[in-house]
Write an enzyme that holds these catalytic residues in place. Structure first.
Site, mmCIF file in Angstrom:
data_model
loop_
_atom_site.group_PDB
_atom_site.id
_atom_site.type_symbol
_atom_site.label_atom_id
_atom_site.label_comp_id
_atom_site.label_asym_id
_atom_site.label_seq_id
_atom_site.Cartn_x
_atom_site.Cartn_y
_atom_site.Cartn_z
ATOM 1 N N HIS A 51 47.730 32.724 -33.450
ATOM 2 C CA HIS A 51 47.968 33.690 -32.221
ATOM 3 C C HIS A 51 48.792 34.682 -32.848
ATOM 4 O O HIS A 51 49.689 35.087 -31.775
ATOM 5 C CB HIS A 51 48.621 32.924 -30.886
ATOM 6 C CG HIS A 51 48.261 32.368 -30.108
ATOM 7 N ND1 HIS A 51 47.298 31.155 -30.838
ATOM 8 C CD2 HIS A 51 47.394 32.454 -28.674
ATOM 9 C CE1 HIS A 51 46.683 30.129 -29.452
ATOM 10 N NE2 HIS A 51 46.634 31.224 -28.713
ATOM 11 N N GLU A 74 35.548 36.770 -24.635
ATOM 12 C CA GLU A 74 35.967 38.094 -25.127
ATOM 13 C C GLU A 74 34.789 38.650 -24.813
ATOM 14 O O GLU A 74 35.057 39.953 -24.815
ATOM 15 C CB GLU A 74 37.130 38.166 -26.246
ATOM 16 C CG GLU A 74 38.577 37.278 -25.754
ATOM 17 C CD GLU A 74 38.797 36.110 -25.628
ATOM 18 O OE1 GLU A 74 39.756 35.740 -24.798
ATOM 19 O OE2 GLU A 74 38.146 35.411 -25.946
#
Length: 326
Positions: free
Chosen positions: A129, A60
């Site tokens: 998550h 990322e």
């Protein structure tokens, strides 16, 4: 008009903007061949090719940094980060580069980059998550932060974000991707500023953003059955916050509930209530009520997960509390 799912609205906006401007690209994990975890880029890899729909490694910070550099060179990248939890890995480039480069360059450089990412609690995706990190981006000068609650907003705000010269963070919600709504066939845009009153009312103001707006709307229906008229305000944009719309609504109803799926400490709700106290304290007939998640990592266990996050029932009882009925 055509009935369109939230994910389909995002895909349509991607497609139209890529067709309109060859400088628009998309980058992210599994967005190409697979078409995205939530199908938001499905079919675009075949249409535009690997030079514009770029599958990235699990990195990322690296691909967000590449996108930011590309934006300074004239491209208009849309960065998809699979879960907002993973955006933590890209904070250095987002906060120290994207948010600051225009100011630090005296306006000589722009950073027209969009970061799309789902956040919030879905169904048993566990703590790593299920983050709610809107407050983190909201506290960063130089970023725009938007939270579309519907297919209409998801489409129109993404199109506006891609054409904006500011770095824009778009926070979606994993429970809304299959939400459907009729949206016009013709192209349209939605503003990146301003709250929206999505239900008129006179007795109490319910304020939400993203998925919590739907909790507010459900609670408003229950309150209506009790003879209580609730106004629902969708913040839509967390940076900049539309304090004027909030003030006008609270001055009309004199009571307010702020609902969010985030944890309470230093949260969006805290900022909203602070603004209300500063802007219209003497219009209040009762103390503001804040509905929020428990201050715990989101549990994997289904029953514990449900207990840790707010519901429409919580918003309903919060409204009764603000009205002095419980």
């Amino acid at each position: 008009m055509a009935e369109t799912a939230y994910w389909e609205a995002i895909r349509r906006a991607h497609d139209e903007e890529m067709a309109n401007d060859s400088m628009v690209i998309a980058m992210g994990e599994d967005i190409g061949v697979v078409g995205g975890t939530y199908k938001a880029t499905s079919g675009l890899y075949d249409k535009y090719g690997p030079q514009r729909i770029i599958d990235t490694p699990i990195s990322e910070n690296s691909y967000t940094g590449i996108g930011i550099g590309a934006s300074m060179a004239g491209m208009r990248p849309v960065i998809e980060i699979m879960s907002i939890n993973f955006a933590l890995l890209a904070l250095d480039t987002l906060i120290n580069a994207a948010a600051k480069i225009r100011y630090m360059s005296g306006g000589q450089l722009q950073c027209p980059i969009v970061m799309r990412t789902p956040g919030g609690t879905a169904h048993q995706l566990a703590a790593q998550h299920s983050a709610r990190l809107a407050r983190m981006f909201m506290s960063t000068s130089g970023l725009r932060v938007v939270t579309p609650r519907s297919p209409m907003d998801a489409y129109g705000m993404l199109k506006s974000a891609i054409r904006s010269n500011d770095p824009v963070i778009i926070i979606e919600h994993e429970q809304m991707y299959n939400l459907k709504e009729d949206i016009p066939d013709e192209e349209f845009f939605r503003p990146l500023e301003g709250a929206e009153i999505v239900r008129e009312g006179t007795d109490i103001t319910l304020i939400g953003y993203n998925f919590s707006v739907h909790l507010c709307l459900e609670a408003a229906k229950r309150l209506e059955a009790d003879g209580i008229s609730a106004e629902v305000v969708d913040l839509r944009v967390l940076k900049p916050i539309d304090r004027e719309t909030i003030r006008t609504s609270v001055e009309k109803t004199h009571r307010v509930v702020v609902a969010e799926e985030d944890e309470a400490p230093v949260g969006v709700g805290s900022e909203i209530i602070t603004g209300i106290i500063e802007d219209c304290f003497f219009a209040l007939d009762s103390q503001p009520v804040r509905i929020h998640a428990a201050d715990v990592p989101v549990p994997y266990n289904a029953k514990l997960e449900k207990a840790a996050i707010p519901s429409a029932d919580d918003v309903y009882h919060g409204a009764l509390k603000a009205l002095g009925k419980i």
